[in-house]
Design a protein around this motif. Structure first.
Motif, PDB file in Angstrom:
ATOM      1  N   SER A  59      40.233 103.489  52.673  1.00  0.00           N
ATOM      2  CA  SER A  59      39.579 103.739  51.523  1.00  0.00           C
ATOM      3  C   SER A  59      40.343 104.870  50.800  1.00  0.00           C
ATOM      4  CB  SER A  59      38.239 103.958  51.736  1.00  0.00           C
ATOM      5  OG  SER A  59      37.860 105.241  52.193  1.00  0.00           O
ATOM      6  N   THR A  61      39.070 107.605  49.078  1.00  0.00           N
ATOM      7  CA  THR A  61      38.053 108.127  48.582  1.00  0.00           C
ATOM      8  C   THR A  61      38.125 109.577  49.483  1.00  0.00           C
ATOM      9  OG1 THR A  61      36.694 107.401  50.485  1.00  0.00           O
ATOM     10  CG2 THR A  61      36.468 106.086  48.433  1.00  0.00           C
ATOM     11  N   MET A  88      29.721 107.480  50.463  1.00  0.00           N
ATOM     12  CA  MET A  88      29.546 106.344  49.559  1.00  0.00           C
ATOM     13  C   MET A  88      28.372 106.275  48.481  1.00  0.00           C
ATOM     14  SD  MET A  88      32.069 104.681  50.616  1.00  0.00           S
ATOM     15  CE  MET A  88      32.915 106.098  51.153  1.00  0.00           C
ATOM     16  N   GLN A 113      40.455 104.009  43.072  1.00  0.00           N
ATOM     17  CA  GLN A 113      39.615 104.264  43.974  1.00  0.00           C
ATOM     18  C   GLN A 113      39.543 106.049  44.080  1.00  0.00           C
ATOM     19  OE1 GLN A 113      39.898 102.662  47.982  1.00  0.00           O
ATOM     20  NE2 GLN A 113      41.213 101.183  47.181  1.00  0.00           N
ATOM     21  N   HIS A 145      35.174 102.177  56.948  1.00  0.00           N
ATOM     22  CA  HIS A 145      35.242 102.004  55.412  1.00  0.00           C
ATOM     23  C   HIS A 145      36.676 101.209  55.038  1.00  0.00           C
ATOM     24  CE1 HIS A 145      32.045 104.404  54.669  1.00  0.00           C
ATOM     25  NE2 HIS A 145      32.661 105.365  55.183  1.00  0.00           N
ATOM     26  N   HIS A 147      38.224  99.440  51.536  1.00  0.00           N
ATOM     27  CA  HIS A 147      38.096  99.148  50.295  1.00  0.00           C
ATOM     28  C   HIS A 147      38.631  98.114  49.300  1.00  0.00           C
ATOM     29  CE1 HIS A 147      34.932 102.915  49.827  1.00  0.00           C
ATOM     30  NE2 HIS A 147      34.567 101.748  50.725  1.00  0.00           N
ATOM     31  N   MET A 150      37.061  95.163  47.969  1.00  0.00           N
ATOM     32  CA  MET A 150      36.110  95.633  46.986  1.00  0.00           C
ATOM     33  C   MET A 150      36.574  96.194  45.524  1.00  0.00           C
ATOM     34  SD  MET A 150      32.757  98.448  47.111  1.00  0.00           S
ATOM     35  CE  MET A 150      33.952  99.793  47.165  1.00  0.00           C
ATOM     36  N   ALA A 151      37.654  97.034  45.745  1.00  0.00           N
ATOM     37  CA  ALA A 151      38.331  97.840  44.629  1.00  0.00           C
ATOM     38  C   ALA A 151      38.972  96.750  43.617  1.00  0.00           C
ATOM     39  CB  ALA A 151      39.535  98.695  44.775  1.00  0.00           C
ATOM     40  N   TYR A 186      28.865  95.076  48.750  1.00  0.00           N
ATOM     41  CA  TYR A 186      29.773  95.853  49.491  1.00  0.00           C
ATOM     42  C   TYR A 186      28.901  97.116  50.168  1.00  0.00           C
ATOM     43  CZ  TYR A 186      33.555  92.659  48.427  1.00  0.00           C
ATOM     44  OH  TYR A 186      34.243  91.571  48.167  1.00  0.00           O
ATOM     45  N   LEU A 187      28.464  97.918  49.414  1.00  0.00           N
ATOM     46  CA  LEU A 187      28.013  99.281  49.938  1.00  0.00           C
ATOM     47  C   LEU A 187      26.532  99.183  50.101  1.00  0.00           C
ATOM     48  CD1 LEU A 187      30.199 101.466  47.294  1.00  0.00           C
ATOM     49  CD2 LEU A 187      30.616 100.545  49.550  1.00  0.00           C
TER      50      LEU A 187
END
Length: 409
Positions: A59, A61, A88, A113, A145, A147, A150-151, A186-187
């Motif tokens: 991810s 992040t 998150m 992201q 994680h 992503h 999702m991203a 997703y989260l």
């Protein structure tokens, strides 16, 4: 952001053009090196208590992990105990606010992201905080994680909403709930209330209870295209929030960092980690000086002149221990920023300083790429690397030297 490169194996791209902070390299125990093999011997001089190393995994992040770590460390320093806060929850809220701005600006901000320390401060200010146990953000069948999917889904969805809105001159009332629905899938949906250590909280009441103080942090950078001791919005793609940094001379940037560490504060560190001298698996980052022909022996020079430009460049980063490093000036730093050589790659936390076997100073840095590495998730950054490749730092306001604080407009 800078193009994705390879070092110590494959660095995982975030999957979005002009995307953001690097993600953790995929590693296994077999790649962990012995400190004796790196050529460096580090001695910790001053280490600030910090919460455990975490893993952002696949991810982009790191900004949330490093920002949350900085807040956790501040709470630890103030006697609030060792807390494990949810990254998150911050990421989710940032995505929602970023999506609204993306639509309002007709897609003219970066939707990816990445983010910044100010994102963590602002999301906490607006929405509060949650413990990791109440909101882990793993609602999609993974233990860590990841992503990518999702991203891509979030960005594609927003682009479809925007195209339809531009065509019809009207946004449907479903677009934002639909976007939040993807995040929920997703989260996970955010509970209105949660129980922590036997007490029920909302995110806002929890942040207040544990004592998070986003207004008591300041972010600093150092560039000459804006006046010193004034604030400006740093011109990097991930600054979707258009947040402002205080601009100070390079010597002050280091002085603020050193003063914070001396007073027991950890420091958020946004930096470029795509350089040849950034050796994650070996646990250090250095900024070697260019090789000078005048300093070579006859045999070295004979070999040197036969090398290609590419091979000469790679020779600079064949490091077997402490090396002569570049002398960093304000002008050199500015040139690197203007020429896209120094870019906004990664967020980490400076937790102290150390020396190598020759007495050179290094900052000890906590990363968010797990602990399967030579120093269990920490590494050492030379002062020349810090001076040239720092994008910005974040500190408690009390950590700013008084002589610098009084100059800030």
């Amino acid at each position: 952001m800078k193009k994705i490169i390879l070092f110590a194996g494959a660095l995982l791209a975030s999957g979005v053009a002009n995307a953001t902070y690097f993600q953790a390299p995929e590693m296994d125990d077999a790649k962990v090196v012995n400190p004796d093999s790196t050529g460096f011997t580090f001695t910790d001089v001053k280490i600030i208590p910090t919460t455990p190393v975490k893993d952002q995994n696949k991810s982009g992040t790191c900004w949330a992990f490093s920002g949350i770590s900085t807040i956790e460390d501040d709470l630890l320093r103030r006697g609030k105990g060792e807390l494990d806060l949810s990254e998150m929850f911050v990421v989710r809220n940032a995505y929602i606010d970023k999506a609204k701005k993306y639509i309002r600006t007709n897609g003219q901000i970066n939707f990816a992201q990445g983010g910044s320390f100010e994102d963590v401060l602002e999301m906490t200010r607006r929405y509060g905080a949650m413990p990791e146990e109440a909101y882990a953000g793993l609602n999609y069948g993974e233990k860590k994680h990841s992503h990518y999917e999702m991203a891509d889904a979030l960005k594609s969805y927003l682009d479809a909403v925007m195209r339809n809105g531009q065509r019809t001159k009207k946004l449907t009332t479903a677009w934002l709930p639909g976007f939040i629905g993807i995040l929920d899938a997703y989260l996970g949906a955010v509970p209105e209330n949660f129980t922590y250590k036997g007490k029920t909280y909302t995110p806002q009441s929890f942040a207040k209870e544990i004592g998070i103080e986003p207004d008591n942090f300041e972010i600093f950078t150092s560039y000459t295209h804006h006046p010193f001791y004034e604030k400006f919005a740093l011109e990097i793609p991930d600054n979707w929030l258009w947040s402002e940094n205080v601009n100070v001379p390079l010597a002050d940037l280091q002085a603020i960092t050193d003063n914070a560490l001396d007073k027991g504060y950890t420091v958020f560190w946004g930096a470029d980690v795509s350089e040849g001298g950034f050796k994650w698996t070996d646990g250090y980052a250095v900024n070697p000086a260019e090789k000078e022909e005048k300093d070579m022996t006859d045999s070295e020079l004979s070999r040197w002149v036969k090398l290609s430009d590419k091979d000469r460049s790679s020779e600079r980063f064949k490091i077997k221990g402490p090396v002569k490093e570049k002398e960093i000036t304000q002008e050199l730093r500015q040139q690197g920023f203007d020429n896209y050589e120094t870019t906004d790659d990664h967020g980490m936390v400076i937790v102290g300083y150390a020396t190598d076997q020759e007495g050179n100073k290094y900052y000890k840095v906590k990363n968010s790429w797990d602990t399967n590495q030579v120093y269990d998730g920490f590494f050492y950054v030379s002062v020349p690397y810090f001076l040239e490749k720092t994008m910005n730092i974040g500190v408690r306001k009390e950590a700013i030297p008084a002589s610098i604080a009084k100059k800030i407009k």
